[in-house]
Design a protein around this motif. Sequence first.
Motif, PDB file in Angstrom:
ATOM      1  N   MET A 265     -40.620 -33.637   8.172  1.00 44.38           N
ATOM      2  CA  MET A 265     -39.919 -32.632   8.991  1.00 44.38           C
ATOM      3  C   MET A 265     -39.157 -31.646   8.087  1.00 44.38           C
ATOM      4  N   ASP A 266     -39.102 -30.388   8.529  1.00 41.56           N
ATOM      5  CA  ASP A 266     -38.433 -29.366   7.724  1.00 41.56           C
ATOM      6  C   ASP A 266     -36.983 -29.725   7.453  1.00 41.56           C
ATOM      7  N   GLU A 267     -36.564 -29.488   6.219  1.00 36.98           N
ATOM      8  CA  GLU A 267     -35.135 -29.468   5.924  1.00 36.98           C
ATOM      9  C   GLU A 267     -34.706 -28.031   6.137  1.00 36.98           C
ATOM     10  N   HIS A 268     -33.571 -27.845   6.754  1.00 35.88           N
ATOM     11  CA  HIS A 268     -33.154 -26.465   6.952  1.00 35.88           C
ATOM     12  C   HIS A 268     -31.648 -26.404   6.836  1.00 35.88           C
ATOM     13  N   ARG A 269     -31.182 -25.246   6.441  1.00 37.29           N
ATOM     14  CA  ARG A 269     -29.751 -25.031   6.345  1.00 37.29           C
ATOM     15  C   ARG A 269     -29.487 -23.622   6.836  1.00 37.29           C
ATOM     16  N   VAL A 270     -28.502 -23.460   7.693  1.00 33.81           N
ATOM     17  CA  VAL A 270     -28.183 -22.123   8.165  1.00 33.81           C
ATOM     18  C   VAL A 270     -27.315 -21.442   7.111  1.00 33.81           C
ATOM     19  N   LEU A 271     -27.816 -20.334   6.582  1.00 36.93           N
ATOM     20  CA  LEU A 271     -27.119 -19.671   5.487  1.00 36.93           C
ATOM     21  C   LEU A 271     -26.187 -18.583   5.989  1.00 36.93           C
ATOM     22  N   ARG A 272     -26.569 -18.009   7.134  1.00 34.50           N
ATOM     23  CA  ARG A 272     -25.759 -16.924   7.686  1.00 34.50           C
ATOM     24  C   ARG A 272     -26.021 -16.822   9.184  1.00 34.50           C
ATOM     25  N   ALA A 273     -25.034 -16.467   9.952  1.00 32.58           N
ATOM     26  CA  ALA A 273     -25.240 -16.259  11.392  1.00 32.58           C
ATOM     27  C   ALA A 273     -24.236 -15.226  11.848  1.00 32.58           C
ATOM     28  N   GLU A 274     -24.712 -14.185  12.527  1.00 36.26           N
ATOM     29  CA  GLU A 274     -23.784 -13.151  12.993  1.00 36.26           C
ATOM     30  C   GLU A 274     -24.267 -12.539  14.300  1.00 36.26           C
ATOM     31  N   PHE A 275     -23.302 -12.155  15.098  1.00 28.75           N
ATOM     32  CA  PHE A 275     -23.601 -11.437  16.337  1.00 28.75           C
ATOM     33  C   PHE A 275     -24.081 -10.047  15.983  1.00 28.75           C
ATOM     34  N   VAL A 276     -25.160  -9.606  16.624  1.00 33.52           N
ATOM     35  CA  VAL A 276     -25.677  -8.262  16.336  1.00 33.52           C
ATOM     36  C   VAL A 276     -25.308  -7.283  17.430  1.00 33.52           C
ATOM     37  N   THR A 277     -25.736  -7.572  18.656  1.00 31.39           N
ATOM     38  CA  THR A 277     -25.498  -6.639  19.754  1.00 31.39           C
ATOM     39  C   THR A 277     -25.764  -7.309  21.095  1.00 31.39           C
ATOM     40  N   SER A 278     -25.308  -6.670  22.153  1.00 28.39           N
ATOM     41  CA  SER A 278     -25.610  -7.114  23.520  1.00 28.39           C
ATOM     42  C   SER A 278     -26.443  -6.049  24.203  1.00 28.39           C
ATOM     43  N   ALA A 279     -27.233  -6.457  25.169  1.00 24.60           N
ATOM     44  CA  ALA A 279     -27.979  -5.495  25.976  1.00 24.60           C
ATOM     45  C   ALA A 279     -27.778  -5.815  27.444  1.00 24.60           C
TER      46      ALA A 279
ATOM     47  N   VAL B  62     -22.799 -31.790  21.871  1.00 28.77           N
ATOM     48  CA  VAL B  62     -21.609 -32.599  21.571  1.00 28.77           C
ATOM     49  C   VAL B  62     -21.834 -33.458  20.333  1.00 28.77           C
ATOM     50  N   THR B  63     -22.981 -34.133  20.260  1.00 28.66           N
ATOM     51  CA  THR B  63     -23.229 -35.030  19.119  1.00 28.66           C
ATOM     52  C   THR B  63     -24.073 -34.366  18.026  1.00 28.66           C
ATOM     53  N   GLY B  64     -24.720 -33.255  18.346  1.00 24.06           N
ATOM     54  CA  GLY B  64     -25.611 -32.621  17.369  1.00 24.06           C
ATOM     55  C   GLY B  64     -27.007 -33.234  17.375  1.00 24.06           C
ATOM     56  N   ALA B  65     -27.249 -34.194  18.255  1.00 27.88           N
ATOM     57  CA  ALA B  65     -28.577 -34.820  18.328  1.00 27.88           C
ATOM     58  C   ALA B  65     -29.629 -33.771  18.652  1.00 27.88           C
ATOM     59  N   GLY B  66     -30.770 -33.853  17.959  1.00 31.06           N
ATOM     60  CA  GLY B  66     -31.899 -32.977  18.258  1.00 31.06           C
ATOM     61  C   GLY B  66     -31.895 -31.660  17.507  1.00 31.06           C
ATOM     62  N   ARG B  67     -30.849 -31.418  16.736  1.00 31.86           N
ATOM     63  CA  ARG B  67     -30.726 -30.158  16.010  1.00 31.86           C
ATOM     64  C   ARG B  67     -31.902 -29.966  15.050  1.00 31.86           C
ATOM     65  N   ARG B  68     -32.128 -31.009  14.287  1.00 31.54           N
ATOM     66  CA  ARG B  68     -33.170 -30.964  13.278  1.00 31.54           C
ATOM     67  C   ARG B  68     -34.552 -30.767  13.907  1.00 31.54           C
ATOM     68  N   GLU B  69     -34.808 -31.511  14.983  1.00 31.74           N
ATOM     69  CA  GLU B  69     -36.108 -31.412  15.655  1.00 31.74           C
ATOM     70  C   GLU B  69     -36.295 -30.024  16.269  1.00 31.74           C
ATOM     71  N   LEU B  70     -35.220 -29.487  16.828  1.00 34.51           N
ATOM     72  CA  LEU B  70     -35.341 -28.173  17.462  1.00 34.51           C
ATOM     73  C   LEU B  70     -35.558 -27.081  16.406  1.00 34.51           C
ATOM     74  N   TRP B  71     -34.863 -27.189  15.273  1.00 34.92           N
ATOM     75  CA  TRP B  71     -35.108 -26.230  14.191  1.00 34.92           C
ATOM     76  C   TRP B  71     -36.564 -26.303  13.747  1.00 34.92           C
ATOM     77  N   SER B  72     -37.109 -27.514  13.645  1.00 31.58           N
ATOM     78  CA  SER B  72     -38.511 -27.648  13.254  1.00 31.58           C
ATOM     79  C   SER B  72     -39.408 -26.921  14.230  1.00 31.58           C
ATOM     80  N   ALA B  73     -39.111 -27.079  15.526  1.00 31.61           N
ATOM     81  CA  ALA B  73     -39.931 -26.407  16.543  1.00 31.61           C
ATOM     82  C   ALA B  73     -39.794 -24.888  16.415  1.00 31.61           C
ATOM     83  N   VAL B  74     -38.572 -24.415  16.170  1.00 31.52           N
ATOM     84  CA  VAL B  74     -38.345 -22.971  16.031  1.00 31.52           C
ATOM     85  C   VAL B  74     -39.078 -22.437  14.795  1.00 31.52           C
TER      86      VAL B  74
END
Length: 207
Positions: free
Chosen positions: A1-15, A184-196
């Motif tokens: 399964m992919d290892e992933h790390r979020v390096l940056r996250a920012e709000f861009v805009t609303s529509a 709440v627990t963070g469960a599934g984060r890794r699996e969901l990132w893999s799917a994304v």
Amino acid sequence: MDEHRVLRAEFVTSAASPGGIPEPGVPEIALLGRSNVGKSSLINALVGRKRLAYPSSMPGKTRLLNFYRVRVSAGRGATDLCLVDTPGYGYARASGSERERFDELACALLARTRPSRAGAVQIVDIRHPGLESDVAAREWLGALGVPVAVAATKADKLSRNRLRQALDGHASALGVMPVPFSAVTGAGRRELWSAVLEMLRRHGGLD
Ligand SMILES: Nc1nc2c(ncn2[C@@H]2O[C@H](COP(=O)(O)OP(=O)(O)OP(=O)(O)O)[C@@H](O)[C@H]2O)c(=O)[nH]1
Ligand SMILES: [Mg+2]
């Protein structure tokens, strides 16, 4: 399964209308689900920020598309994507015009012709398999030809046995086995990132 790390996250805009949707840029993953199901909380949990997307205290409060640009490590490199929070569908108290606005926004975001359209994460409440609005949304996404992953959130609210049963119920209603998830627990984060990341790979944005 992919290892992933979020390096940056920012709000861009609303529509608030199709005209407010930014020009296609980095690959987009739309987050869709019923009002109050936990879309914003899931975004925060995915990127590991407590308040990037605002979880609402009032159901159905998020009436806009909100674009969040995220840089995530993937394999040996890193990739950019946009997570797009959408207004909840199936909100009982939504007026006809609000429903129309959702349809308009979602159709513009998920149009086959939008080159940045990479996929969608449909978010369902793990405790409620087979809701009509979820099944209808799944069919609608299928008809649009959008790649879809399903996340069943609030998994912390069920025991292990009931969780298994509930997942089977969702799988038979939606035709896809959901990733059990909990903000709440963070469960599934890794699996969901893999799917994304898999959707991004198919879209052509990753090696
Ligand atoms: N126990 C538990 N509560 C959650 C989880 N995810 C969200 N919630 C709660 O559910 C409520 C709704 O969460 P939001 O993230 O605001 O849901 P939303 O889908 O963005 O709601 P709208 O934008 O109003 O449609 C909040 O009270 C959250 O704290 C979860 O995984 N577990
Ligand atoms: Mg929200």
